[in-house]
Design a protein around this motif. Sequence first.
Motif, short mmCIF file in Angstrom:
data_model
loop_
_atom_site.label_atom_id
_atom_site.label_comp_id
_atom_site.label_asym_id
_atom_site.label_seq_id
_atom_site.Cartn_x
_atom_site.Cartn_y
_atom_site.Cartn_z
N SER A 573 0.84 -1.21 0.00
CA SER A 573 0.00 0.00 0.00
C SER A 573 0.86 1.25 0.00
O SER A 573 0.55 2.24 -0.66
CB SER A 573 -0.94 0.00 1.21
N LYS A 574 1.98 1.22 0.73
CA LYS A 574 2.87 2.38 0.73
C LYS A 574 3.44 2.62 -0.66
O LYS A 574 3.47 3.76 -1.14
CB LYS A 574 4.01 2.15 1.71
N LEU A 575 3.87 1.54 -1.32
CA LEU A 575 4.41 1.68 -2.66
C LEU A 575 3.37 2.26 -3.61
O LEU A 575 3.67 3.17 -4.40
CB LEU A 575 4.88 0.32 -3.17
N GLN A 576 2.12 1.76 -3.49
CA GLN A 576 1.08 2.25 -4.40
C GLN A 576 0.77 3.72 -4.15
O GLN A 576 0.53 4.49 -5.09
CB GLN A 576 -0.18 1.41 -4.27
N PHE A 577 0.77 4.12 -2.88
CA PHE A 577 0.57 5.54 -2.55
C PHE A 577 1.66 6.39 -3.22
O PHE A 577 1.37 7.43 -3.83
CB PHE A 577 0.63 5.76 -1.05
N ASN A 578 2.91 5.94 -3.11
CA ASN A 578 4.01 6.72 -3.68
C ASN A 578 3.95 6.75 -5.21
O ASN A 578 4.26 7.77 -5.83
CB ASN A 578 5.35 6.13 -3.22
N ILE A 579 3.53 5.63 -5.80
CA ILE A 579 3.39 5.59 -7.27
C ILE A 579 2.30 6.55 -7.71
O ILE A 579 2.45 7.29 -8.69
CB ILE A 579 3.10 4.15 -7.74
N ASN A 580 1.18 6.53 -7.00
CA ASN A 580 0.06 7.42 -7.37
C ASN A 580 0.48 8.89 -7.26
O ASN A 580 0.15 9.71 -8.12
CB ASN A 580 -1.15 7.15 -6.48
N THR A 581 1.18 9.22 -6.18
CA THR A 581 1.63 10.60 -5.99
C THR A 581 2.60 11.01 -7.10
O THR A 581 2.50 12.10 -7.65
CB THR A 581 2.32 10.74 -4.62
N LEU A 582 3.54 10.11 -7.43
CA LEU A 582 4.48 10.39 -8.50
C LEU A 582 3.76 10.60 -9.82
O LEU A 582 4.10 11.50 -10.60
CB LEU A 582 5.48 9.24 -8.61
N HIS A 583 2.75 9.77 -10.07
CA HIS A 583 1.97 9.88 -11.31
C HIS A 583 1.31 11.26 -11.41
O HIS A 583 1.37 11.92 -12.46
CB HIS A 583 0.91 8.78 -11.36
#
Length: 913
Positions: A573-583
């Motif tokens: 979930s942390k990784l997905q949060f960071n990916i979404n923010t980067l996107h």
Amino acid sequence: MWCQKCVVKEHRKHHFHRIQKWNGTFFEKVSLKDLGLRRQLGHKFGETCLRPEPCFNDEFWVLDISGLHNLAIDFCGCGRGDQRHIVQLLRASLWPSTVTQPQSAATFRLLDFYEILAYESKVSIFEVYQTLVRLTNNTGLNLPNDRYHPFVRMVHEWLHLHMLVRAGRGHEEGGVAATKEGDLAVLCPPCPHPGINMDPDWKRTPADRWYRHAKFVSIDANFRLKRKTVSSHRVDPGLGKGWAYFVEETKYKTFLNLHQNEREPKSNCSRHDAVNLSSAKPNRGHAASGVGKIMCARHEMNLPNSVGDLQYGERYCNMDYMFYQSLNTSGKVQAYVVSYDIACQWSKKLQSRMTAMDEDFFLFKEGMTTKYLVPKFHLPAHVMACRSQYLFNYTQGVGRTDGEGIERGWNEINPLATSTREMGPGTRRDIIDAHFGDHNWRKTTSLGKIIQERMFVAGLDMAEHVIDFNHLNATLPQVKVQEWTKEIEEWEMDSKKPNPFAELADGPTQATIRRELAEAETDDILAGKDFALDDNVSPAKLIATGIDLEAEQRSVKVEASKVWDHSRDRQMSKLQFNINTLHRKIDGWTKHQQLYCPGTERLRTNSINESNRLVPLQPYDFPLWLPSQIQEQLPVSDRLRRIEFRLREGQAHDSLNELRRQLQVRFQLISFKDKNSRGQGSNAQARNMIEKVQRRIDNAVATYKAAFAALVSLSMLLQEHGWKEKLKELRPGDVRAISQGDVGESEGGRTLSWIWKTDSVPVSALNGEDDGAYQMQQTKVEWSKVRARAKRFTEEVDLIANEMMRTVRYFASMALKWKNRGSFKGSSNSNEPLFEASLAYAEKTSAMFQALGSRCIEEWKDLPAHINRMEQIIANPDIALPGEFDKSSASKARAKAQRREARRQPSMEEIDE
């Protein structure tokens, strides 16, 4: 389908229904008034008035959520009800537009609806009124009589009345007339308020814990909230007289008139616009160039008497007066932390300016502690001397405060600019006051969840950084630790002492280059040669943000490489949060990139299509197509290429400095482990520390290689070759400590890696003659930073713990205050129904504050155990369970996501200093 008589009968209680009448061919709109319905005021439903009095000209318009309605209103004139027309309207839940012979009114439900809608969406009164008109008739034919100006007046009165009611002015001796400056402001519950939410013995707090009861305030100006030269203070003085957030206008203007010829001293820091443009006149036709404000820096709540109009720029006299008023009105404590983007200049002669205003001003009395700092995001624009003296990260007692909360607060109020700039001075102040009050109230009602997440995150960070510091301490000679601790404590007491955080640097740093580019842009603006194609994103900002995004891509990619199909849900979930923010960041950045580099979107699309991927391309693999990557595929301005070249040169030197320092720290850790670590636990701790340092080394290497590749590409296009004298290609064999040779080299034939052959490394260290002094100096800098992180997070936990106690005390104090207000009869002493209503409101408000306090206690019930657990792990790290320090826990991920959303990408939206 009803007949006319039945329609009238059925709608005696439903005056705002829309009626359509069949005219033989189609249905057409018809009013209940035209059908014969009359509304009798002043009597209970069904009673007959002996002497009804029709409204003036028998024409009365009511504004409701459903639109504008022309009603037939009869006032009571027989004496059985209150003779005053406005009282009869109010008892019918209608707000009159005037106090004498009202010809229009608004329903309470419309005013309530507009109030919340305006707070949430910042919609203007005109837009809501036009919506009501179109709901009434969307054809443009037979438009209702214009009631816009009465509606503005009713909204203005309604918002002001609600502020008075919620502040309890009807329950206090003297009522509204006795209201003092700042009385209508909603206070910040976690902040210290003597006599309301502080421990009775708060003045006995140990000297080294001064920050527990300190007030953190931020200062800033906003030049979007302008006001045109419309009306005047004499014609439109407003309903509040400094009762909420704006300062009292008459005293404020008198003070400014005394200082109208003053000029700010010349800055010895960077040429900040806040100083240079302080005397710049507002745009033609504007009476106010913006507003200044003082805000709570930790909880982002507006302080009483903290806002004022700016007549020119961000002049010291304006900001001084607001600062003085807000501190006097907010309650006096013994310690203050003041955050201001030009604190280095503004604070210099503040004492003399304040004492000239009030020689007994408490801020400079004996026993007071005041620190002046620069917000974290703004600090890189300052000269090097300011970056250590005014830095939050290295300042004792500030926890993890960043000082940027006031910048985030402007995002919420800025949408009001278009509607308030056309208002008169008093109406504008009252409307903005109401919005500031709602902001504070929404913060107040959500404090339980906000503080819960902050404390949970701070506890995890505290444990991690204190353990890191303890492990690093254990690898160092205790004599050195004591020596360095003494140096850092002396520097904290006197910033003129040697700075323990200072690094030996060779070549320009990225922060220095960014500052120089910002100053060059300022020169261009003043010379009328601005090349920016967007008000918020200049060419330098575009390239700098692109380089930052590239670094974030590398970081997220490394994080993604550690996740596999069976990883914990929290880690994924942390990784997905960071990916979404980067996107989201990349999407926002590429829109601005298209302005300066048209065609990059086509390059990006082609490269994605050519990859023939079976799975979607992740944001950390998106090609950004910076000028160094475009080369000659598209026409790119040499200006952009030169900006990137300079920033890449600074990035290369920064990463090289970081690489050298971390290599020395790793060498120190490995040496200590080989000599002293015995047993599984001790070796595991040492390996963990070495792994963390190794990750920093790998990141520095990757950053340097990216910068070097960009420099090679750009130097061919720009014919720049001087940089190659200090920066070379970094090969695996070059990444080694100063005392380590290459693979296969003996001690007698050991060679030195080129990364150490720079001006920042002393010759004695290169020759091995300093007996490890340079290595120890590099380790000292890293130790100082690790110590600072551990201290700030420990302070943050302590600060939040005190804020939790003050919040609960505040709600309990307010509940008791409203409970006592219930017995106050005031002017309604002889009117039993009004006293009963007054008592009911006081009891309801008391119960509300009690419920808010109870909810906070319920939401925080697990936090003491969480902090105790973290303290146990600090004392004995071996008891930590797998994943216990996984920062991707749901609470932390959610808190970070909310903070990022609240910032709304400040790096892209804030204007360059």
